[in-house]
Design an enzyme around this catalytic site. Sequence first.
Site, PDB file in Angstrom:
ATOM      1  N   GLN A 168       0.820  -1.206   0.000  1.00 53.42           N
ATOM      2  CA  GLN A 168       0.000   0.000   0.000  1.00 53.42           C
ATOM      3  C   GLN A 168       0.859   1.262   0.000  1.00 53.42           C
ATOM      4  O   GLN A 168       2.049   1.220   0.282  1.00 53.42           O
ATOM      5  CB  GLN A 168      -0.900  -0.002   1.240  1.00 53.42           C
ATOM      6  CG  GLN A 168      -0.126  -0.106   2.546  1.00 53.42           C
ATOM      7  CD  GLN A 168      -0.950  -0.679   3.679  1.00 53.42           C
ATOM      8  OE1 GLN A 168      -2.165  -0.586   3.698  1.00 53.42           O
ATOM      9  NE2 GLN A 168      -0.279  -1.276   4.655  1.00 53.42           N
TER      10      GLN A 168
ATOM     11  N   ASP B 290      -7.415  -5.897  14.517  1.00 48.12           N
ATOM     12  CA  ASP B 290      -7.196  -4.449  14.384  1.00 48.12           C
ATOM     13  C   ASP B 290      -6.710  -4.186  12.964  1.00 48.12           C
ATOM     14  O   ASP B 290      -5.554  -3.867  12.731  1.00 48.12           O
ATOM     15  CB  ASP B 290      -6.169  -4.004  15.429  1.00 48.12           C
ATOM     16  CG  ASP B 290      -5.885  -2.512  15.375  1.00 48.12           C
ATOM     17  OD1 ASP B 290      -6.618  -1.794  14.665  1.00 48.12           O
ATOM     18  OD2 ASP B 290      -4.926  -2.073  16.039  1.00 48.12           O
ATOM     19  N   CYS B 291      -7.628  -4.350  12.026  1.00 48.39           N
ATOM     20  CA  CYS B 291      -7.247  -4.289  10.617  1.00 48.39           C
ATOM     21  C   CYS B 291      -7.851  -3.069   9.934  1.00 48.39           C
ATOM     22  O   CYS B 291      -8.737  -2.406  10.471  1.00 48.39           O
ATOM     23  CB  CYS B 291      -7.703  -5.554   9.897  1.00 48.39           C
ATOM     24  SG  CYS B 291      -9.483  -5.791   9.908  1.00 48.39           S
ATOM     25  N   SER B 292      -7.370  -2.792   8.741  1.00 46.86           N
ATOM     26  CA  SER B 292      -7.923  -1.710   7.933  1.00 46.86           C
ATOM     27  C   SER B 292      -9.211  -2.178   7.269  1.00 46.86           C
ATOM     28  O   SER B 292      -9.619  -3.336   7.397  1.00 46.86           O
ATOM     29  CB  SER B 292      -6.901  -1.258   6.885  1.00 46.86           C
ATOM     30  OG  SER B 292      -6.496  -2.357   6.095  1.00 46.86           O
ATOM     31  N   ASP B 293      -9.867  -1.281   6.555  1.00 43.24           N
ATOM     32  CA  ASP B 293     -11.093  -1.624   5.842  1.00 43.24           C
ATOM     33  C   ASP B 293     -10.805  -2.710   4.808  1.00 43.24           C
ATOM     34  O   ASP B 293      -9.661  -2.885   4.382  1.00 43.24           O
ATOM     35  CB  ASP B 293     -11.661  -0.387   5.146  1.00 43.24           C
ATOM     36  CG  ASP B 293     -11.901   0.765   6.107  1.00 43.24           C
ATOM     37  OD1 ASP B 293     -12.231   0.488   7.275  1.00 43.24           O
ATOM     38  OD2 ASP B 293     -11.742   1.933   5.695  1.00 43.24           O
TER      39      ASP B 293
ATOM     40  N   HIS C 251      -8.520   2.813  19.956  1.00 43.49           N
ATOM     41  CA  HIS C 251      -7.790   1.741  20.628  1.00 43.49           C
ATOM     42  C   HIS C 251      -8.370   1.393  21.993  1.00 43.49           C
ATOM     43  O   HIS C 251      -8.455   0.209  22.349  1.00 43.49           O
ATOM     44  CB  HIS C 251      -6.311   2.125  20.763  1.00 43.49           C
ATOM     45  CG  HIS C 251      -5.594   2.198  19.454  1.00 43.49           C
ATOM     46  ND1 HIS C 251      -5.011   3.356  18.997  1.00 43.49           N
ATOM     47  CD2 HIS C 251      -5.383   1.264  18.492  1.00 43.49           C
ATOM     48  CE1 HIS C 251      -4.462   3.125  17.821  1.00 43.49           C
ATOM     49  NE2 HIS C 251      -4.680   1.872  17.484  1.00 43.49           N
TER      50      HIS C 251
ATOM     51  N   ASP D 190       1.213 -12.930   7.451  1.00 43.32           N
ATOM     52  CA  ASP D 190      -0.185 -12.858   7.052  1.00 43.32           C
ATOM     53  C   ASP D 190      -1.042 -13.343   8.216  1.00 43.32           C
ATOM     54  O   ASP D 190      -0.895 -14.482   8.667  1.00 43.32           O
ATOM     55  CB  ASP D 190      -0.391 -13.747   5.823  1.00 43.32           C
ATOM     56  CG  ASP D 190      -1.799 -13.699   5.272  1.00 43.32           C
ATOM     57  OD1 ASP D 190      -2.752 -13.641   6.074  1.00 43.32           O
ATOM     58  OD2 ASP D 190      -1.962 -13.718   4.041  1.00 43.32           O
ATOM     59  N   GLY D 191      -1.942 -12.497   8.708  1.00 46.32           N
ATOM     60  CA  GLY D 191      -2.755 -12.855   9.861  1.00 46.32           C
ATOM     61  C   GLY D 191      -3.620 -14.077   9.639  1.00 46.32           C
ATOM     62  O   GLY D 191      -3.820 -14.887  10.555  1.00 46.32           O
TER      63      GLY D 191
END
Length: 283
Positions: A32, A158-161, A63, A139-140
Amino acid sequence: MKDMPTWIDEYHKGSRFGLNGKVLLKKNSKYQEILIIETDFYGKALMLDGCWMTSVRDEKYYHECLVHPALSSIDKKSHILIIGGGDGGTARECLKYSQVSKIDLVEIDEEVIKVSKTFLKEIGGGAWSDKRLAIHIDDGVKWVETTKDNSYDVIFIDCSDPSEFSNLLFTDSFYKECKRILTKKGILATQSESPESFENIHIHILKSLNKIFKLSETMYSFVPIYPSGIWSWTFASDEELNLSKVNYKEVMEIENNCDVWNLNFQNAAFKMMPNKIVKKLNS
């Protein structure tokens, strides 16, 4: 662009949210585009692929709401998994609890951690040097799939969109794998998007967790720099999910170290589900 203040906008479905500031860093990682901006009002902020992720001023709205409803209510919280969380804020909040003995933080993009350590030191705080925190660049989804049963007391997503490299974190199969690696009374806690700006994804997450876990609850609050401002976090468990049953002595100590979260705030936030969401969940 790096020298002069300018308006930097996130565009979302015909709307935009802009902050005035200077670009301190712009780079492309394997996954990204990463920007660090020194904003006039929110301090240093992180933007990924054109989306605001966090800022020094408002990060605690996110958070603290993700972490404390789970950790203040669960008795056993020694081993924790964080999927994502590359800015360090979730780990910082978890480490406020003395019972936490080990945190595995699994972040796919090492560059996010690097820039956060350099530019967003206020967010990670002392978490990065705490011996209880183990950082894994991985990689989660694969991490969860290869983890033994009953390994974690709490899992934080706790990830992004949703995007090309994070879509799998929102699937039923991933949630089922998370359930498998939780201990008997373990809790899954995830950011569950906005009921306004990401309504369809929000509904999908809630329906999936309702289907996969016996118990789930969603709280709503605000994160100022996110689209529409309103956000949500969902907590799920198979055995026990009484998020108002807490150790009050411990909670008082945690509250004194929080800017946003306290028990009254939490109790109100769990009663804020918009009626349109209620109806769609029941349809």
